[in-house]
Design an enzyme around this catalytic site. Sequence first.
Site, PDB file in Angstrom:
ATOM      1  N   GLU A  80      94.975  61.798 161.975  1.00 62.23           N
ATOM      2  CA  GLU A  80      95.058  63.249 162.125  1.00 62.23           C
ATOM      3  C   GLU A  80      95.998  63.652 163.267  1.00 62.23           C
ATOM      4  O   GLU A  80      95.954  64.772 163.755  1.00 62.23           O
ATOM      5  CB  GLU A  80      93.666  63.829 162.388  1.00 62.23           C
ATOM      6  CG  GLU A  80      93.036  63.437 163.705  1.00 62.23           C
ATOM      7  CD  GLU A  80      92.258  62.133 163.657  1.00 62.23           C
ATOM      8  OE1 GLU A  80      91.387  61.940 164.519  1.00 62.23           O
ATOM      9  OE2 GLU A  80      92.526  61.302 162.757  1.00 62.23           O
ATOM     10  N   HIS A 131      86.275  63.591 152.133  1.00 64.35           N
ATOM     11  CA  HIS A 131      87.692  63.246 152.321  1.00 64.35           C
ATOM     12  C   HIS A 131      88.635  64.220 151.622  1.00 64.35           C
ATOM     13  O   HIS A 131      89.760  64.423 152.080  1.00 64.35           O
ATOM     14  CB  HIS A 131      87.951  61.817 151.841  1.00 64.35           C
ATOM     15  CG  HIS A 131      87.319  60.774 152.717  1.00 64.35           C
ATOM     16  ND1 HIS A 131      87.761  60.508 153.980  1.00 64.35           N
ATOM     17  CD2 HIS A 131      86.253  59.956 152.508  1.00 64.35           C
ATOM     18  CE1 HIS A 131      87.019  59.553 154.533  1.00 64.35           C
ATOM     19  NE2 HIS A 131      86.087  59.209 153.654  1.00 64.35           N
TER      20      HIS A 131
END
Length: 315
Positions: free
Chosen positions: A228, A197
């Site tokens: 995203e 992450h």
Amino acid sequence: MESKKIEDFSEVDLSTAKILVVDDQPINIQAVYNILSDSYTVLAATSGPAALEVCNEVLPDLILLDVLMPGMDGLELCDQLKQDDATRDIPIIFVTSFNEQHEEDECWSRGGVDFIMKPVNPMTLKNRVKAHLTLKAQKDMLHKLVFVDGLTGTFNRRYLDLHLDRVKNEASRTKHDAGCLMVDIDHFKAFNDDYGHIEGDQALISTANLIRKALLRPTDFVARYGGEEFAVILPDTDLPGTLEVANRIKSAFDSEKITNSEGTSNPITVSIGASTILSCSNVEIIECSDTYLYEAKNRGRDQIYHPSLESPDIS
């Protein structure tokens, strides 16, 4: 204009502030420049139309505005600035030789935050400019806390929803088109799973920075739509202009080649769905662009899609 510490509202850095001086007499502009240029960036315009051009290229943090000018006077210019979402919140200090109460009242009613009498007293000018720049900086800090995504520094979904409505209303009023791009990182889940992450967050930050750099006008903005996916809003932009920006964004990713910190991953690519208000008929522009985004992914990713394109990749 940036703050040194977003959490400290009492300390703001005004050194990067930009002040636009609008006066039809260059000698008056020079006098203000001599007083303020050591502390701030001072821009100049000798007419209302010239001032609008400056604001379209570089948004000032404060405007010092002469009232009596030939053609478009200061009050008319103020009206135009207050009608534009990009400039409505810029504080305007009128610089005037008025000495009648009703004339002063007119400056207040048009949206001025203050006024300074001619001839300008240097100490008064410095202190009033500093006071209003400080207030604006503190307001900008609050704006960031409410409307900016904490990770990427782009605007957030709340800002997008609010300002997209304004863009659509303005397009309806002026009959000028407006563009929207939905930009999504290809295979981002796999990137996150493979590299973690922290690397994923850095990829999001780098993606946001590249998109921002591709936007050349202060009225254009990018917001993190979710995960995203990023939404780019382009006011007063037709379909060819919207596709040009999309191509500029994709070219930036082709050139920069964002990878993980070790440089061992494949370069990140993006898929882009492009649309405009007028080309979407009755479909909401975000929904329309999102549909085209998924079409770009279905066609192999790493490309731009709009139905008008013979080939989805116009780079």
